[in-house]
Scaffold this active site. Structure first.
Site, PDB file in Angstrom:
ATOM      1  N   ARG A 232       0.877  -1.083   0.479  1.00  0.00           N
ATOM      2  CA  ARG A 232      -0.433   0.125  -0.106  1.00  0.00           C
ATOM      3  C   ARG A 232       0.791   1.200  -0.126  1.00  0.00           C
ATOM      4  NH1 ARG A 232      -3.461  -3.291  -1.443  1.00  0.00           N
ATOM      5  NH2 ARG A 232      -5.491  -3.466  -0.186  1.00  0.00           N
ATOM      6  N   HIS A 280      -1.129   0.132  -9.705  1.00  0.00           N
ATOM      7  CA  HIS A 280      -1.706  -1.421  -9.242  1.00  0.00           C
ATOM      8  C   HIS A 280      -2.244  -2.440  -9.484  1.00  0.00           C
ATOM      9  CE1 HIS A 280      -4.149  -1.463  -4.546  1.00  0.00           C
ATOM     10  NE2 HIS A 280      -3.734  -2.102  -4.667  1.00  0.00           N
TER      11      HIS A 280
HETATM   12  P1  NAP Z   1      -1.454 -11.645   5.525  1.00  0.00           P
HETATM   13  O1  NAP Z   1      -1.200 -12.799   4.514  1.00  0.00           O
HETATM   14  O2  NAP Z   1      -2.488 -10.744   6.456  1.00  0.00           O
HETATM   15  O3  NAP Z   1       0.274 -11.321   5.537  1.00  0.00           O
HETATM   16  C1  NAP Z   1       0.404  -9.857   6.307  1.00  0.00           C
HETATM   17  C2  NAP Z   1       2.499 -10.366   7.027  1.00  0.00           C
HETATM   18  O4  NAP Z   1       2.472  -9.086   7.351  1.00  0.00           O
HETATM   19  C3  NAP Z   1       1.940 -11.340   7.984  1.00  0.00           C
HETATM   20  O5  NAP Z   1       3.560 -12.200   7.858  1.00  0.00           O
HETATM   21  C4  NAP Z   1       2.277 -10.789   9.417  1.00  0.00           C
HETATM   22  O6  NAP Z   1       2.901 -11.042  10.463  1.00  0.00           O
HETATM   23  C5  NAP Z   1       2.813  -9.519   8.380  1.00  0.00           C
HETATM   24  N1  NAP Z   1       3.039  -8.104   9.359  1.00  0.00           N
HETATM   25  C6  NAP Z   1       1.675  -7.253   9.672  1.00  0.00           C
HETATM   26  N2  NAP Z   1       1.472  -6.727  11.109  1.00  0.00           N
HETATM   27  C7  NAP Z   1       2.779  -6.564  10.665  1.00  0.00           C
HETATM   28  C8  NAP Z   1       3.834  -5.385  11.451  1.00  0.00           C
HETATM   29  N3  NAP Z   1       3.441  -4.594  12.475  1.00  0.00           N
HETATM   30  N4  NAP Z   1       5.342  -5.968  12.313  1.00  0.00           N
HETATM   31  C9  NAP Z   1       5.613  -7.212  11.347  1.00  0.00           C
HETATM   32  N5  NAP Z   1       4.960  -7.894  10.513  1.00  0.00           N
HETATM   33  C10 NAP Z   1       3.696  -7.403  10.052  1.00  0.00           C
HETATM   34  O7  NAP Z   1      -1.127 -10.580   3.794  1.00  0.00           O
HETATM   35  P2  NAP Z   1      -1.456 -10.496   2.529  1.00  0.00           P
HETATM   36  O8  NAP Z   1      -2.073 -11.551   2.279  1.00  0.00           O
HETATM   37  O9  NAP Z   1       0.101 -11.516   2.610  1.00  0.00           O
HETATM   38  O10 NAP Z   1      -1.755  -9.846   1.770  1.00  0.00           O
HETATM   39  C11 NAP Z   1      -0.765  -8.137   2.336  1.00  0.00           C
HETATM   40  C12 NAP Z   1      -0.907  -7.108   1.427  1.00  0.00           C
HETATM   41  O11 NAP Z   1      -0.594  -7.395   0.040  1.00  0.00           O
HETATM   42  C13 NAP Z   1      -2.146  -6.693   1.962  1.00  0.00           C
HETATM   43  O12 NAP Z   1      -2.493  -6.756   3.226  1.00  0.00           O
HETATM   44  C14 NAP Z   1      -2.486  -6.071   0.904  1.00  0.00           C
HETATM   45  O13 NAP Z   1      -2.137  -4.820   1.375  1.00  0.00           O
HETATM   46  C15 NAP Z   1      -1.456  -5.867  -0.395  1.00  0.00           C
HETATM   47  N6  NAP Z   1      -1.496  -6.715  -1.872  1.00  0.00           N
HETATM   48  C16 NAP Z   1      -1.359  -5.590  -2.497  1.00  0.00           C
HETATM   49  C17 NAP Z   1      -2.422  -5.767  -3.896  1.00  0.00           C
HETATM   50  C18 NAP Z   1      -1.523  -5.102  -5.416  1.00  0.00           C
HETATM   51  O14 NAP Z   1      -2.249  -5.688  -6.420  1.00  0.00           O
HETATM   52  N7  NAP Z   1      -0.497  -4.230  -5.328  1.00  0.00           N
HETATM   53  C19 NAP Z   1      -2.435  -7.127  -4.055  1.00  0.00           C
HETATM   54  C20 NAP Z   1      -2.972  -8.464  -3.002  1.00  0.00           C
HETATM   55  C21 NAP Z   1      -2.351  -7.673  -1.544  1.00  0.00           C
HETATM   56  P3  NAP Z   1       2.502 -12.894  10.919  1.00  0.00           P
HETATM   57  O15 NAP Z   1       2.569 -13.401   9.696  1.00  0.00           O
HETATM   58  O16 NAP Z   1       2.904 -12.277  12.080  1.00  0.00           O
HETATM   59  O17 NAP Z   1       0.589 -12.503  11.362  1.00  0.00           O
HETATM   60  C1  GLV Z   2      -4.928  -5.601  -3.840  1.00  0.00           C
HETATM   61  O1  GLV Z   2      -4.312  -4.521  -3.767  1.00  0.00           O
HETATM   62  C2  GLV Z   2      -5.610  -6.350  -2.379  1.00  0.00           C
HETATM   63  O2  GLV Z   2      -5.573  -5.921  -1.465  1.00  0.00           O
HETATM   64  O3  GLV Z   2      -6.114  -7.884  -2.613  1.00  0.00           O
END
Ligand code: NAP
Ligand code: GLV
Length: 317
Positions: A232, A280
């Site tokens: 983000r 994005h």
């Molecule tokens: P997720 O499965 O919820 O994983 C989040 C990771 O971040 C986990 O490892 C979590 O730790 C860690 N985390 C959260 N808060 C933290 C903190 N304060 N300090 C250290 N580590 C922390 O999320 P995801 O599915 O991988 O997605 C991540 C993000 O990618 C989404 O929230 C979204 O914003 C972004 N995204 C972007 C796109 C795009 O097209 N650009 C697409 C999809 C997603 P734990 O393992 O300990 O819980």
């Molecule tokens: C895209 O940014 C998502 O959060 O899936």
């Protein structure tokens, strides 16, 4: 013999302005025949709606949904659920986890890191200048630091490790990812930053992570490091990023996300020679792959169970 009746699926609304809502509706009904799906803005009697599937819903869109029991994100991020005052604490929250989306993110991140490791930008500039000359490139010596080891971060980190990069990852709780050095906590972050040539951000945007990538953090990266932000825009203090690029501390920034989207035409990122921008698109949500997963969460909700990938309000993701 009596058989248990299948619970009735919740009346569901899709609120995703700008997306192809009829395509989502078709995919959902194919995955859950008989499901009643209403599309924004023609929601009918909103007091009948029991579940909402949301992406960037307009303020006030959920007003009057007195029977709402499930709010499900159509993406991985959930800020739009947590920031909507119409979604009360009694409403279950779900987010999208889809192997197809994970695959897209892995390929996007791998592409970005490989481009840096072979100095693709440097060779493009040389081609424009008609220069046939070998450059000194980091190749496999590029040390990657992955912020976030969740669904997307862990998969991307593992793929990069598989390509021979030294990868260190950081998460809130202690994690184990094959081939990746996993760290957590403030000390873990310090250690990761000090040994990172290419910082990839895949954290969720929460109160704890907003503005994390600021002047202080950028100053602790080795000189000439690169940033890849696919999470983000709010994670990055944009003025600090520009200053770090301009004083040479940071060699490049690959940005798929920005604080304001779409990026305003007057924004300095557009023309910055060290910034690679995409709008994005790193990992899109695809109706046909996601619908069976969403349908399962709706079935679970109907049976009084949490959705497949619940959001924890207290941690903010
Ligand atoms: P997720 O499965 O919820 O994983 C989040 C990771 O971040 C986990 O490892 C979590 O730790 C860690 N985390 C959260 N808060 C933290 C903190 N304060 N300090 C250290 N580590 C922390 O999320 P995801 O599915 O991988 O997605 C991540 C993000 O990618 C989404 O929230 C979204 O914003 C972004 N995204 C972007 C796109 C795009 O097209 N650009 C697409 C999809 C997603 P734990 O393992 O300990 O819980
Ligand atoms: C895209 O940014 C998502 O959060 O899936």
């Amino acid at each position: 013999m009596t058989t248990a009746a299948t619970p009735r699926l919740p009346v569901t609304a899709i609120i995703a302005p700008g997306w192809d809502q009829p395509r989502w509706q078709r995919a959902l009904v194919a995955a859950a025949p008989g499901l009643e799906v209403r599309l924004w803005p023609d929601l009918g009697d909103v007091s009948e709606i029991e579940a909402v599937l949301l992406w960037k819903q307009p303020a006030g869109a959920l007003a009057g949904m007195s029977r709402l029991g499930l709010a499900q994100s159509l993406g991985a991020g959930v800020e739009h659920l947590l920031n909507d005052p119409a979604i009360g604490d009694h409403v279950a929250l779900g987010r999208a986890v889809d192997p197809a989306m994970t695959g897209e993110m892995v390929r996007f991140v791998v592409h970005a890191v490989l481009a840096i490791s072979v100095d693709a930008a440097g060779y493009r500039a040389q081609q424009a200048a008609g220069l046939w000359e070998e450059r000194s490139v980091p190749g496999g010596a590029l040390r990657v630091g992955m912020l976030g080891l969740g669904e997307l971060g862990a998969a991307a980190a593992q793929a990069l490790a598989g390509l021979g990069f030294t990868v260190t990852g950081w998460s809130r709780s202690a994690r184990q990812v094959a081939g990746v050095t996993c760290l957590s906590g403030a000390d873990g972050l310090n250690q990761l930053i000090a040994g990172t040539d290419c910082l990839v951000n895949l954290l969720p945007l929460t109160d704890e992570t907003r503005g994390l990538i600021d002047a202080r953090l950028l100053a602790r990266l080795p000189r000439g490091a690169h940033l890849v932000n696919v999470a983000r825009g709010g994670h990055v203090v944009e003025a600090d990023l520009l200053a770090a690029l301009d004083d040479g501390r940071l060699a490049s920034a690959t940005l798929d996300v920005t604080a304001v989207e779409p990026l305003p035409q007057s924004h300095p990122f557009w023309s910055h020679p060290k910034i690679v921008l995409t709008p994005h698109v790193a990992a899109a949500s695809t109706p046909e792959t996601m619908a069976p997963i969403l349908a399962e969460s709706l079935r679970r909700h109907a049976a009084g169970r949490p959705p497949l990938d619940p959001v924890e309000r207290t941690r903010g993701y």
